[in-house]
Design an enzyme around this catalytic site. Structure first.
Site, PDB file in Angstrom:
ATOM      1  N   CYS B 176      79.464 -11.789 -51.217  1.00 38.92           N
ATOM      2  CA  CYS B 176      79.872 -10.411 -51.477  1.00 38.92           C
ATOM      3  C   CYS B 176      80.328  -9.684 -50.220  1.00 38.92           C
ATOM      4  O   CYS B 176      80.670  -8.505 -50.271  1.00 38.92           O
ATOM      5  CB  CYS B 176      78.739  -9.669 -52.171  1.00 38.92           C
ATOM      6  SG  CYS B 176      78.352 -10.441 -53.756  1.00 38.92           S
ATOM      7  N   HIS B 316      77.186  -0.841 -48.820  1.00 38.16           N
ATOM      8  CA  HIS B 316      77.301  -1.909 -49.812  1.00 38.16           C
ATOM      9  C   HIS B 316      76.884  -1.328 -51.165  1.00 38.16           C
ATOM     10  O   HIS B 316      77.572  -1.513 -52.153  1.00 38.16           O
ATOM     11  CB  HIS B 316      76.431  -3.100 -49.395  1.00 38.16           C
ATOM     12  CG  HIS B 316      76.679  -4.330 -50.190  1.00 38.16           C
ATOM     13  ND1 HIS B 316      77.935  -4.823 -50.436  1.00 38.16           N
ATOM     14  CD2 HIS B 316      75.824  -5.181 -50.822  1.00 38.16           C
ATOM     15  CE1 HIS B 316      77.844  -5.926 -51.174  1.00 38.16           C
ATOM     16  NE2 HIS B 316      76.574  -6.159 -51.427  1.00 38.16           N
ATOM     17  N   GLU B 327      69.169  -1.369 -47.549  1.00 34.27           N
ATOM     18  CA  GLU B 327      70.275  -0.707 -46.869  1.00 34.27           C
ATOM     19  C   GLU B 327      69.829   0.650 -46.324  1.00 34.27           C
ATOM     20  O   GLU B 327      70.218   1.046 -45.214  1.00 34.27           O
ATOM     21  CB  GLU B 327      71.467  -0.540 -47.825  1.00 34.27           C
ATOM     22  CG  GLU B 327      72.728  -0.118 -47.093  1.00 34.27           C
ATOM     23  CD  GLU B 327      73.987  -0.396 -47.881  1.00 34.27           C
ATOM     24  OE1 GLU B 327      73.902  -0.653 -49.097  1.00 34.27           O
ATOM     25  OE2 GLU B 327      75.071  -0.353 -47.268  1.00 34.27           O
ATOM     26  N   LYS B 348      80.891   1.618 -55.652  1.00 38.78           N
ATOM     27  CA  LYS B 348      80.488   0.722 -56.741  1.00 38.78           C
ATOM     28  C   LYS B 348      79.910   1.468 -57.933  1.00 38.78           C
ATOM     29  O   LYS B 348      79.836   0.928 -59.030  1.00 38.78           O
ATOM     30  CB  LYS B 348      79.460  -0.299 -56.228  1.00 38.78           C
ATOM     31  CG  LYS B 348      80.053  -1.323 -55.249  1.00 38.78           C
ATOM     32  CD  LYS B 348      79.043  -2.399 -54.881  1.00 38.78           C
ATOM     33  CE  LYS B 348      79.603  -3.410 -53.896  1.00 38.78           C
ATOM     34  NZ  LYS B 348      79.644  -2.928 -52.503  1.00 38.78           N
ATOM     35  N   HIS B 353      80.868  -3.786 -58.848  1.00 41.22           N
ATOM     36  CA  HIS B 353      80.839  -4.643 -57.656  1.00 41.22           C
ATOM     37  C   HIS B 353      81.972  -5.667 -57.764  1.00 41.22           C
ATOM     38  O   HIS B 353      81.893  -6.602 -58.568  1.00 41.22           O
ATOM     39  CB  HIS B 353      79.480  -5.327 -57.551  1.00 41.22           C
ATOM     40  CG  HIS B 353      79.261  -6.082 -56.279  1.00 41.22           C
ATOM     41  ND1 HIS B 353      80.278  -6.343 -55.370  1.00 41.22           N
ATOM     42  CD2 HIS B 353      78.139  -6.631 -55.750  1.00 41.22           C
ATOM     43  CE1 HIS B 353      79.785  -7.033 -54.347  1.00 41.22           C
ATOM     44  NE2 HIS B 353      78.491  -7.218 -54.551  1.00 41.22           N
ATOM     45  N   PHE B 413      74.815 -12.811 -50.782  1.00 41.15           N
ATOM     46  CA  PHE B 413      73.904 -13.952 -50.901  1.00 41.15           C
ATOM     47  C   PHE B 413      74.179 -14.934 -49.767  1.00 41.15           C
ATOM     48  O   PHE B 413      75.318 -15.093 -49.337  1.00 41.15           O
ATOM     49  CB  PHE B 413      74.140 -14.690 -52.224  1.00 41.15           C
ATOM     50  CG  PHE B 413      73.601 -13.990 -53.438  1.00 41.15           C
ATOM     51  CD1 PHE B 413      72.802 -12.866 -53.349  1.00 41.15           C
ATOM     52  CD2 PHE B 413      73.888 -14.485 -54.705  1.00 41.15           C
ATOM     53  CE1 PHE B 413      72.305 -12.243 -54.484  1.00 41.15           C
ATOM     54  CE2 PHE B 413      73.393 -13.866 -55.844  1.00 41.15           C
ATOM     55  CZ  PHE B 413      72.606 -12.745 -55.738  1.00 41.15           C
TER      56      PHE B 413
END
Lengths: 397, 427
Positions: B176, B316, B327, B348, B353, B413
């Site tokens: 991502c 993010h 975060e 997002k 996403h 990930f």
């Protein structure tokens, strides 16, 4: 800005393949000249299976091994060997500044789940709903992580602690040479000092043979060296893992590392693959390094896969350079899309460190004995579908 | 005249063209209007049946006319549209002749179920179908188009061919964070002096049953199916996962020298990039937040900026319980007492996403935020989380007098962390 004085050296090699594990096993097999492909397990397809490996030696936690599919285990294992070879295994500070680029494909399917879905779908009232139900109940939650391209790098971070940076390039053979090209460029330009580059590939899987077979690439029935596979050609895929630690010379010397060979150049391009394009593309890459070549002391380690017409066009390039002794490692280790290039650079470094080339294994006339003293090896990579690459590896003086 | 080299004597890298497509629409104009109006592009999935699935919505892109759908086909179409928009805006090169390399963030490509069923049908004859049957049916060249379409490099190869980018195109994945890595690779190439320009693209069209189910089985997705537009709830206490989405964005990066020489309009500056891998876990962040903190600090250091100089954060901000908590920890550590005074809004919440594309899409929106002085909101923020005491620009866009520098972060990930620092003008 680029500083031409920043030399880059290979200070670590980690290789596993059909020939075994580590430099000695590979060198012994190459010099004794006995390829050991498996013609039975996936008959009529021929693959080079991985030699038996005790994964515990580089991936001590069984829990980590269970989180990976074979391609990741092979790669993570080879990465550990490379770090060990470079003398940086477990050196937290060095690993935290190490820049990693992995060349990766995709993961393996769960063959049993796929087969049961393909079998059951015919009798399903609604194919889409049936697929949902079977995937929801059949897929292991962690399988996704074993399939994701960037999770080989992720596993190398977790198992070996490489955390400076982590990038994954995809795109079959091109990922192999571009990963090394970018890592080299970054070190040369002062954007990095030490890098880990390579990948892992599991050939022993029918889903991969299937996609190769769509394109008609697989070598079938009878094994032949790469250059003797006829007009139709044929690729025998091979399970292998290959990682290199590459390092700026001063950085290597400061920590007392053994410099195995110099990585003098890596070039790549993408030709349009019209007739003659691959030969011309290789010639263009050659021109970028040819001023460095010491005539009579340079050999070629070809990544020829046996795919046609790519291999014929590479052979045509060699015909324009009859003074270059050529070897194709694919005859021994098979072809592994992404990590083959790192494997061949590793084998080149190995040959240079031993001071000689292994004997030819080819009756077609492409591979000939080398008479001069070996000081340089040009590594070629020609993608079965697209992409061309070339590296120049040099012996230490 | 601004300096064309930065403090480290590297070429200054500027953005001269941008393109974007999300579930909100195609192009910067439509996206910006909807984004600043707080509209959501998330909706119930129509592409395939969702019976039996826990998550039934996504930010799909169904207006591009890609039939039959496959991840590489849609990803390629989206990449083409955004690259065309960016190159047209930059006015660089000539048609089909872009003067620099391509860095493409793209989802890992693999054979999908329609293709598998097609081959299985060709293998007819057995009541049970296994891979040996598929292999038997695979020969004779009838599926050679599937081979090329489902190579991992196929999208990059096509985009390189269409736009005439130079050299070997790079397909990359950092999960991502991929879209940010594509930009980072372009910045590095320009700083090395290898090229005056680079085309950096992130694309993702991977909302198919198996991809959705894979994320679902990892409990990563929101299951708030009853109101899809309200499902993505970054930083809210009732956040319950991210929403899968499709999208793409492209930026034309150039050295400031190159841009000035051809009289290009400079949209913004790519001031710095930072990364740091996390060795803690395959899907979770290190509990101490060190990799996230180090990543943002590396980006600020690369840009030669202090935390005090950052006016906006594009996080993010996925809306998973874990990401948003970590975060917040990272941002708080880096920005200290100012952390809750810096506006930080998650795109997002509206576009979902966009996975491999997210870093590029959000870099484009970050620069549009700087340029307009209007900060898109974090929508669906109705239940504040006391554990996240940050200014998330809740629900309504906000106009700010002066925005000069912003951080855009992407995490993925496999321990992937990348932050970009984007500025309005060359210094």
């Amino acid at each position: 800005m680029a500083d031409a004085a920043r030399e880059v050296w290979i200070t670590g090699i980690g290789i596993v393949s059909n020939l075994g594990e580590g430099p000695d096993a590979h060198w012994d097999a190459l010099t004794t000249g006995r390829p050991q492909p498996d013609t039975k397990t996936f008959a009529p397809y021929i693959v080079h299976p991985l030699a038996p490996i005790n994964f515990d030696k580089q991936i001590p936690k069984k829990g980590d091994q269970r989180q990976m599919e074979a391609w990741q285990r092979i790669g993570t294992y080879a990465a550990g060997l490379a770090l060990e070879s470079a003398g940086v295994k477990g050196s937290a500070e060095l690993l935290a500044s190490m820049d990693m680029i992995v060349a990766a494909g995709g993961g393996e399917r769960d063959f049993a789940v796929d087969a049961s879905i393909m079998t059951g779908i015919a009798g399903a009232a609604d194919a889409g709903i049936y697929l949902n139900e079977r995937l929801m109940s059949g897929l292991r939650p962690t399988l996704f992580l074993a399939q994701l391209s960037n999770l080989l790098a992720g596993n190398v971070s977790i198992v070996h602690g490489v955390t400076g940076s982590s990038r994954t390039f995809m795109g079959e053979e091109a990922a192999g040479y571009d990963s090394l090209r970018i890592a080299l460029s970054r070190i040369t330009a002062g954007q990095s000092s030490i890098g880990l580059v390579g990948g892992g590939f599991n050939a022993e899987r029918p889903d991969l043979l299937m996609i190769k077979e769509f394109g008609g690439y697989n070598l079938k029935n009878e094994f032949h060296p790469v250059w003797q596979r006829g007009a139709q050609g044929g690729v025998a895929i091979g399970s292998l893992g290959a990682f290199l630690v590459i390092e700026e010379r001063g950085h290597a010397d400061a920590r007392g590392a053994k410099r195995i060979a110099r990585l003098a150049a890596v070039q790549s391009d993408r030709s349009k693959r019209r007739s003659g394009d691959v030969t011309a593309s290789l010639e263009n890459l050659w021109k970028k390094i040819s001023t460095r070549i010491e005539s009579g002391h340079c050999a070629v380690l070809s990544g020829a896969s046996g795919a046609e017409p790519a291999t014929a066009e590479e052979r045509a390039f060699f015909a324009q350079h009859p003074d270059l002794p050529v070897r194709a490692s694919g005859t021994y280790v098979g072809h592994a899309d992404e990590p083959s290039f790192a494997m061949n650079v590793a084998l080149a470094a190995l040959a240079l460190s031993r001071g000689n080339l292994y004997p030819p294994f080819d009756e077609s006339g492409v591979e000939r004995p080398m008479t001069g003293q070996l000081r340089q090896i040009v590594v070629t990579g020609v993608g079965h579908a697209w992409g061309e690459g070339m590296a120049l590896v040099e012996a230490g003086s | 005249m601004p300096a064309t080299k930065d403090k480290q004597n590297r070429p200054v890298v500027v953005i001269t063209g941008m393109g974007v497509v999300t579930s909100l629409g195609a192009g910067k104009t439509e996206n910006w209007a909807k984004l600043t109006a707080g509209q959501s592009g998330v909706k119930a999935i129509k592409r395939f049946p969702t019976d039996g699935l826990k998550t039934k919505m996504a930010g799909t892109i169904d207006f591009m006319g890609v039939e039959p759908y496959s991840t590489p086909a849609l990803s390629e179409r989206l990449a083409t549209v955004v690259a065309d928009e960016a190159i047209t805006e930059a006015g660089i090169g000539t048609a089909g002749d872009f003067p620099g390399p391509l860095f493409l963030a793209v989802p890992p490509i693999e054979i999908e179920w329609p293709q598998r069923f097609e081959v299985a049908a060709a293998a007819r004859g057995n009541s049970e179908v296994g891979y040996n049957d598929l292999l038997r049916a695979s020969a004779n060249g009838q599926f050679s188009a599937i081979h090329h379409r489902f190579q991992l490099g196929s999208v990059a190869n096509s985009i390189a061919e269409k736009f005439g980018t130079k050299g070997s195109p790079i397909s990359l994945s950092t999960a991502c964070a991929s879209g940010a890595t594509a930009i980072q690779l372009g910045v590095e190439a320009i700083r090395r002096g290898e090229t005056g320009a680079a085309l950096c693209v992130g694309t993702d069209g991977s909302v198919n049953p198996e991809s959705l189910i894979r994320f679902s089985l990892l409990s990563a997705l929101s299951t708030s199916n009853e109101a899809p537009e309200a499902a993505a709830k970054p930083f809210a206490k009732n956040r319950d996962g991210f929403v899968m989405a499709e999208g793409a964005a492209a930026v034309v990066l150039e050295s400031l020298d190159s841009a000035l020489a051809r009289g290009a309009k400079i949209l913004g500056v790519l001031e710095g990039c930072g990364e740091m891998a996390d060795a803690f876990h395959r899907t979770r962040s290190s509990p101490d937040g060190k990799p996230i903190i180090g990543c943002i600090r590396n980006a600020l250091g690369d840009a030669g900026l202090e935390p005090e100089e950052i006016d906006y954060i594009n996080p993010h901000g996925t809306g998973t319980p874990e990401n948003d908590k970590m975060e917040c920890l990272g941002v708080t550590a880096v920005f200290g007492e100012r952390a809750n005074k810096i506006p930080m809004s998650s795109n997002k919440s509206m576009i979902g996403h966009t996975l491999s594309a997210a870093g590029t899409v959000e870099a484009v929106f970050t620069l549009m935020t700087l340029r307009s002085g209007r900060i898109p909101p974090t929508i669906n923020y109705n239940v504040p989380d006391p554990a996240i005491p940050l200014d998330v620009v809740p629900n309504v866009a906000r106009d700010v007098a002066q925005l000069r520098h912003a951080v855009s972060s992407s995490f993925g990930f496999g321990g992937q962390n990348v932050s970009l620092v984007i500025g309005l003008e060359p210094r």
